[in-house]
Scaffold this motif. Structure first.
Motif, PDB file in Angstrom:
ATOM      1  N   ALA A 284       0.807  -1.204   0.000  1.00  0.00           N
ATOM      2  CA  ALA A 284       0.000   0.000   0.000  1.00  0.00           C
ATOM      3  C   ALA A 284       0.846   1.261   0.000  1.00  0.00           C
ATOM      4  O   ALA A 284       0.457   2.269  -0.560  1.00  0.00           O
ATOM      5  CB  ALA A 284      -0.930  -0.006   1.213  1.00  0.00           C
ATOM      6  N   ASP A 285       1.989   1.231   0.636  1.00  0.00           N
ATOM      7  CA  ASP A 285       2.804   2.435   0.749  1.00  0.00           C
ATOM      8  C   ASP A 285       3.771   2.535  -0.420  1.00  0.00           C
ATOM      9  O   ASP A 285       4.488   1.603  -0.735  1.00  0.00           O
ATOM     10  CB  ASP A 285       3.608   2.431   2.061  1.00  0.00           C
ATOM     11  CG  ASP A 285       2.689   2.516   3.264  1.00  0.00           C
ATOM     12  OD1 ASP A 285       1.649   3.183   3.132  1.00  0.00           O
ATOM     13  OD2 ASP A 285       3.013   1.915   4.301  1.00  0.00           O
ATOM     14  N   ALA A 286       3.783   3.695  -1.051  1.00  0.00           N
ATOM     15  CA  ALA A 286       4.594   3.877  -2.255  1.00  0.00           C
ATOM     16  C   ALA A 286       6.087   3.813  -1.979  1.00  0.00           C
ATOM     17  O   ALA A 286       6.879   3.570  -2.873  1.00  0.00           O
ATOM     18  CB  ALA A 286       4.244   5.213  -2.903  1.00  0.00           C
ATOM     19  N   VAL A 418      -9.891 -10.098   1.576  1.00  0.00           N
ATOM     20  CA  VAL A 418     -10.029  -9.091   2.641  1.00  0.00           C
ATOM     21  C   VAL A 418      -8.709  -8.346   2.819  1.00  0.00           C
ATOM     22  O   VAL A 418      -8.680  -7.111   2.931  1.00  0.00           O
ATOM     23  CB  VAL A 418     -10.469  -9.747   3.972  1.00  0.00           C
ATOM     24  CG1 VAL A 418     -10.362  -8.758   5.131  1.00  0.00           C
ATOM     25  CG2 VAL A 418     -11.896 -10.275   3.859  1.00  0.00           C
ATOM     26  N   GLU A 419      -7.609  -9.112   2.834  1.00  0.00           N
ATOM     27  CA  GLU A 419      -6.287  -8.506   2.991  1.00  0.00           C
ATOM     28  C   GLU A 419      -6.003  -7.528   1.856  1.00  0.00           C
ATOM     29  O   GLU A 419      -5.484  -6.427   2.078  1.00  0.00           O
ATOM     30  CB  GLU A 419      -5.224  -9.610   3.030  1.00  0.00           C
ATOM     31  CG  GLU A 419      -3.805  -9.131   3.188  1.00  0.00           C
ATOM     32  CD  GLU A 419      -3.510  -8.509   4.539  1.00  0.00           C
ATOM     33  OE1 GLU A 419      -2.471  -7.832   4.658  1.00  0.00           O
ATOM     34  OE2 GLU A 419      -4.320  -8.675   5.478  1.00  0.00           O
ATOM     35  N   PHE A 420      -6.357  -7.914   0.649  1.00  0.00           N
ATOM     36  CA  PHE A 420      -6.136  -7.017  -0.490  1.00  0.00           C
ATOM     37  C   PHE A 420      -6.963  -5.746  -0.341  1.00  0.00           C
ATOM     38  O   PHE A 420      -6.466  -4.636  -0.568  1.00  0.00           O
ATOM     39  CB  PHE A 420      -6.505  -7.720  -1.801  1.00  0.00           C
ATOM     40  CG  PHE A 420      -6.270  -6.852  -3.008  1.00  0.00           C
ATOM     41  CD1 PHE A 420      -5.030  -6.828  -3.613  1.00  0.00           C
ATOM     42  CD2 PHE A 420      -7.274  -6.034  -3.506  1.00  0.00           C
ATOM     43  CE1 PHE A 420      -4.793  -6.007  -4.709  1.00  0.00           C
ATOM     44  CE2 PHE A 420      -7.052  -5.213  -4.589  1.00  0.00           C
ATOM     45  CZ  PHE A 420      -5.810  -5.201  -5.200  1.00  0.00           C
ATOM     46  N   ILE A 421      -8.221  -5.907   0.032  1.00  0.00           N
ATOM     47  CA  ILE A 421      -9.114  -4.749   0.158  1.00  0.00           C
ATOM     48  C   ILE A 421      -8.561  -3.731   1.153  1.00  0.00           C
ATOM     49  O   ILE A 421      -8.521  -2.527   0.872  1.00  0.00           O
ATOM     50  CB  ILE A 421     -10.529  -5.195   0.567  1.00  0.00           C
ATOM     51  CG1 ILE A 421     -11.203  -5.974  -0.579  1.00  0.00           C
ATOM     52  CG2 ILE A 421     -11.397  -3.992   0.955  1.00  0.00           C
ATOM     53  CD1 ILE A 421     -12.471  -6.702  -0.170  1.00  0.00           C
ATOM     54  N   VAL A 422      -8.110  -4.203   2.303  1.00  0.00           N
ATOM     55  CA  VAL A 422      -7.720  -3.263   3.365  1.00  0.00           C
ATOM     56  C   VAL A 422      -6.328  -2.676   3.151  1.00  0.00           C
ATOM     57  O   VAL A 422      -6.003  -1.656   3.759  1.00  0.00           O
ATOM     58  CB  VAL A 422      -7.792  -3.922   4.768  1.00  0.00           C
ATOM     59  CG1 VAL A 422      -9.195  -4.382   5.069  1.00  0.00           C
ATOM     60  CG2 VAL A 422      -6.801  -5.061   4.900  1.00  0.00           C
ATOM     61  N   THR A 423      -5.515  -3.264   2.272  1.00  0.00           N
ATOM     62  CA  THR A 423      -4.126  -2.795   2.150  1.00  0.00           C
ATOM     63  C   THR A 423      -3.834  -2.011   0.875  1.00  0.00           C
ATOM     64  O   THR A 423      -2.687  -1.617   0.655  1.00  0.00           O
ATOM     65  CB  THR A 423      -3.140  -3.982   2.213  1.00  0.00           C
ATOM     66  OG1 THR A 423      -3.484  -4.937   1.200  1.00  0.00           O
ATOM     67  CG2 THR A 423      -3.161  -4.633   3.583  1.00  0.00           C
TER      68      THR A 423
END
Length: 655
Positions: A284-286, A418-423
C-alpha cells in the motif's frame, strides 16, 4: 615457454612480437563466413567442425557484426551449417550432438539480432532457405523429440529444451515468429508431457518444460487452431497433471521463500503458495518496494493449465510431500533455476507489479468459477493451514501466525481478498484489481448460495473491509472520479451486502451470523447514509455520472430500509431503559425482536454473474504479458544457461 592465454577465440602469447593465434574452431567459422563452400578444400570440414568445442561468443559476434547485405552473401553457407547441424543431431557420438545443439542456438540467436525489424520469414530464409524449410524443420523437430524422449543424457535433454526456448523466443511477439508454424505441425507436446510425468526428468527439466509449454500455447491463440491448446485441454493423466502442479508449486514456493527470506514453509500444495504470492505481490505504501523478481512465466503456465484443463483443478487437492521440509521426499523435487526463465528482475515499476497481481487474480477468478474447484475449496473434510503474507500497517500489529487454524481453503481465499481490500486503498488506486477482487468474493458467495454451503468464516472481517472501502471511495471522490468510474465498484460492494441480506439465511453458518450482519449495517449506518447522499447528488445532476450513480441509489434501497427500520427502535429502547449507549448484545436483542415488521424489496440477479472470457476482454493484456516473458526468457538464456563446461564433462570421451 611464454604463457598462453585465451580470449575471444584467440590464443595470445605473452610476447607482443608474435601475432595472436586463432583456435581451430574460429578458423573454421571464418571459412563459413566467406562466399566459398568450406567443404571444397576439406571434404571432412563438417565432420571435423562438430568435434570442436563451440565458441558461442565468437560465432554470435561474427553474425551480429555483419550487415544485412553481407549476411545475404553467405546465406548458402549459413543454410549449409544449419542443415549439417540437424544431420549431426542423429549422430551416435554425444559430443557431436552437443556441439550441433550449441551451434544451432548461436545461429538462431545471431541471425535474430540481424532480423529484429523484419519478419520471421527472413529468419527462416536466412537459416535454412525457403525451399528446404519444411523438410529441414521436420527433421529438426523429430530429432529434438527423439532426444527428449530417449533414456539417454539429461544434459542433452536440457540443451534440447534450451534450443526450443531459443527458437520460440526469437521474436519478442511470438505470434509473429513464423518458425513456430513448424513447431505446431511437428508437435513436441507428448515429449513435454513425458518430462513432466517422470520424477527424474521433472526434477531436471520440469521448469523449462512448463515455461516452453506456456509459450507454445500462446502462439496465435486467437487467430488459428493451436494444437498445443487443444492437446493441453484434454490431458487427463494424473501423473502428468500432478507433475506440472509440482513444478509450478515449487517455483511459487521459491518466490515466497525469497520474499520472506526465511526457511520454506511446511504447508504443502501450490494453492497456498499462490495465495501467499498474491498477498505479497502488492504493497500500500509507495515508499516500500518489492525486492524479489516476479515469476510471470510460471504464473502464465498455471493460468493456462487452470483455464484450459478442467482436470488440472484436481491438482488443487494434491498435497506434495516433496515440498515439506520435515518429510522424506518420495520423488525428486523439481529444481528452479537460480535466475528462472521468464522472471522479471526486481524493479520499482508499479505497473509491472500490477500486471503480476492481475494475473494472480485472473487465476483465482477461473478457480472461483469452476464447480469442481469450489466443491474442493469448500469441503469441510479437506482442511489446510495457509500462512498468508500480511502487510504491516500502522493501525494493526503484524500477526504472529503461529497457531493458524485448519480450515477449508476457501477461507484462505476470502482472507486474501479481505487482505487485499484493506491494504490497497492508496492514491494510485488499482481499480481494476479491486473489481476483480470483489468479483471473486461474489462468485464464491454464488456457489455457497446455490449449494447451501454454510461456511464457518469470520464474515465480519469481510463486511468491515467492504464498508471501509466505501468510506475510502467517498473520502477521495474528487481524485478518484478524475480517473475511474467509482460507482461500478460501489455498486458491486453494495450488491455483496444485498446478497447477504437476501440470501444470507441460506449460507451464513448460524442465525446469529445473520443478526451480526444487521448489526454491522446499523453500526456503520453513517457510511451508507453518506454514500446515499453522494450518489443522490450525482444522480440528480445531468452529468456523466448520472446513470451509474442512479444504479447505486436503487441498490441501496434494502440497506436504507434496514437502517430506517431499526434505528428508531434502538433509540426508543435506549430511551425507555435510560441507557445512553447500548451494548452489542442489546442492539442484537432489538434486531431479533423486530424482524417481523421489516419490509424488504426482492432484488433480481444478485446471484448471477458474467463468466470470465479471455479472448474478448483480456487478449491485449496476455499479448503484452507473453511479449514480456519472451524477452526475459531470451535474455536469461543468453546470460547463464548455455555454458558448455558441465555438458562436456559428461561427454569427456568419444567411444
Amino acid at each position: 615457454m611464454a604463457q598462453t592465454e585465451k580470449k575471444g577465440g584467440l590464443l595470445r602469447k605473452s610476447s607482443a612480437s608474435k601475432k595472436p593465434l586463432k583456435e581451430k574452431v574460429v578458423l573454421m567459422y571464418d571459412e563459413i563466413f566467406t562466399t566459398e563452400d568450406p567443404s571444397k578444400c576439406n571434404p571432412r570440414f563438417w565432420e571435423e567442425l562438430f568435434l570442436m568445442k563451440v565458441n558461442l561468443e565468437y560465432l554470435e559476434g561474427k553474425l551480429e557484426a555483419l550487415d544485412g547485405e553481407e549476411l545475404m552473401k553467405i546465406k548458402d553457407n549459413i543454410n549449409c551449417l544449419f542443415q549439417h547441424c540437424i544431420q549431426a543431431l542423429g549422430e551416435e557420438h554425444p559430443i557431436r550432438v552437443v556441439n550441433a545443439l550449441q551451434t544451432l542456438c548461436a545461429l538462431i540467436r545471431g541471425v535474430h539480432q540481424k532480423n529484429k525489424s523484419t519478419s520471421g520469414f527472413d529468419i527462416i530464409n536466412m537459416l535454412v532457405g525457403f525451399d528446404k524449410a519444411e523438410l529441414c524443420m521436420k527433421n529438426l523437430m523429430e530429432s529434438l523429440d527423439s532426444l527428449l524422449c530417449a533414456e539417454g543424457s539429461e544434459s542433452l535433454k536440457s540443451l534440447c529444451l534450451k534450443l526450443l526456448l531459443c527458437l520460440v523466443t526469437v521474436t519478442d511477439n511470438i505470434s509473429q515468429n513464423t518458425i513456430l508454424e513448424y513447431v505446431m505441425i511437428n508437435s513436441i507436446f507428448e515429449a513435454i508431457l513425458q518430462i513432466l510425468s517422470s520424477p527424474l526428468s521433472r526434477r531436471e527439466h520440469g521448469y523449462d518444460a512448463v515455461v516452453l509449454l506456456a509459450l507454445l500455447v500462446n502462439y496465435r491463440k486467437y487467430e488459428s487452431v493451436n494444437p498445443y491448446i487443444v492437446k493441453l485441454s484434454i490431458v487427463d493423466d494424473e501423473a502428468t497433471l500432478n507433475g506440472m502442479g509440482l513444478v509450478i508449486a515449487q517455483a511459487l514456493s521459491e518466490y515466497n521463500r525469497q520474499y520472506k527470506d526465511k526457511e520454506e514453509e511446511h504447508q504443502s500444495g501450490f494453492f497456498s503458495a499462490l495465495t501467499n504470492m498474491v498477498g505479497s505481490m502488492f504493497i500500500a505504501d509507495a515508499d516500500e518496494k518489492i525486492s524479489v523478481q516476479t515469476n510471470e512465466a510460471i504464473l502464465l503456465a498455471l493460468y493456462e493449465a487452470v483455464h484450459l484443463n478442467r482436470n488440472f483443478i484436481t491438482v488443487l487437492a494434491q498435497s506434495h510431500p516433496e515440498m515439506g521440509l520435515m518429510t522424506t521426499p518420495t520423488s525428486p523435487i523439481p529444481t528452479t533455476p537460480v535466475t528462472p526463465l521468464g522472471t522479471t528482475p526486481p524493479s520499482s515499476d508499479d505497473e509491472h507489479r500490477l500486471h503480476s497481481g492481475k494475473l494472480c487474480l485472473i487465476i483465482l477468478t477461473c478457480i472461483a468459477e469452476d464447480q469442481y474447484a469450489n466443491a474442493f475449496l469448500h469441503d469441510d473434510n479437506m482442511n489446510f493451514r495457509v500462512n498468508l503474507h500480511r502487510m504491516p500497517m500502522r493501525h494493526r500489529k503484524k500477526a504472529a501466525d503461529k497457531n493458524l487454524p485448519c480450515r477449508p481453503l476457501v477461507c484462505a481465499v476470502l482472507d486474501l481478498m479481505v487482505e487485499f481490500i484493506v491494504t490497497h486503498m492508496m492514491k494510485e488506486f488499482p481499480m481494476d484489481l479491486y473489481v476483480r477482487c470483489i468479483q471473486i468474493v461474489h462468485k464464491l458467495l454464488c456457489y455457497q448460495k446455490k449449494c447451501r454451503v454454510r461456511l464457518h468464516y469470520t464474515w465480519r472481517e469481510l463486511w468491515s473491509a467492504l464498508i471501509n472501502l466505501l468510506k475510502f471511495l467517498m473520502s477521495n471522490e474528487t481524485v478518484l472520479l478524475a480517473k475511474h468510474n467509482i460507482f461500478t465498484l460501489a455498486l458491486m460492494v453494495v450488491n455483496l451486502f444485498n446478497m447477504f441480506i437476501t440470501y444470507g439465511d441460506t449460507f451464513l453458518p448460524t442465525p446469529s451470523s445473520y443478526d451480526e450482519l444487521y448489526y454491522e449495517i446499523i453500526r456503520m449506518h453513517q457510511n451508507f447514509d453518506n454514500l446515499y447522499s453522494m450518489v443522490l447528488r450525482l444522480s440528480t445532476n445531468a452529468g456523466q455520472w448520472k446513470e451509474p450513480a442512479s444504479k447505486v441509489t436503487h441498490a441501496l434501497v434494502n440497506i436504507r430500509a434496514i437502517i430506517n427500520h431499526f434505528n428508531p427502535k434502538i433509540e426508543s429502547y435506549a430511551a425507555v431503559n435510560h441507557i445512553s449507549q447500548l451494548s452489542e448484545d442489546q442492539v442484537l436483542e432489538v434486531v431479533r425482536s423486530n424482524y417481523d415488521t421489516l419490509t424488504l424489496k426482492l432484488q433480481d440477479g444478485l446471484d448471477q454473474y458474467e463468466r470470465y472470457s479471455e479472448q474478448h476482454k483480456e487478449a491485449a493484456f496476455f499479448k503484452e504479458l507473453v511479449r514480456s516473458i519472451s524477452i526475459n526468457v531470451r535474455k536469461n538464456l543468453a546470460f547463464n544457461t548455455l555454458s558448455q563446461e558441465l555438458l562436456l564433462k559428461e561427454f569427456s570421451t568419444i567411444s
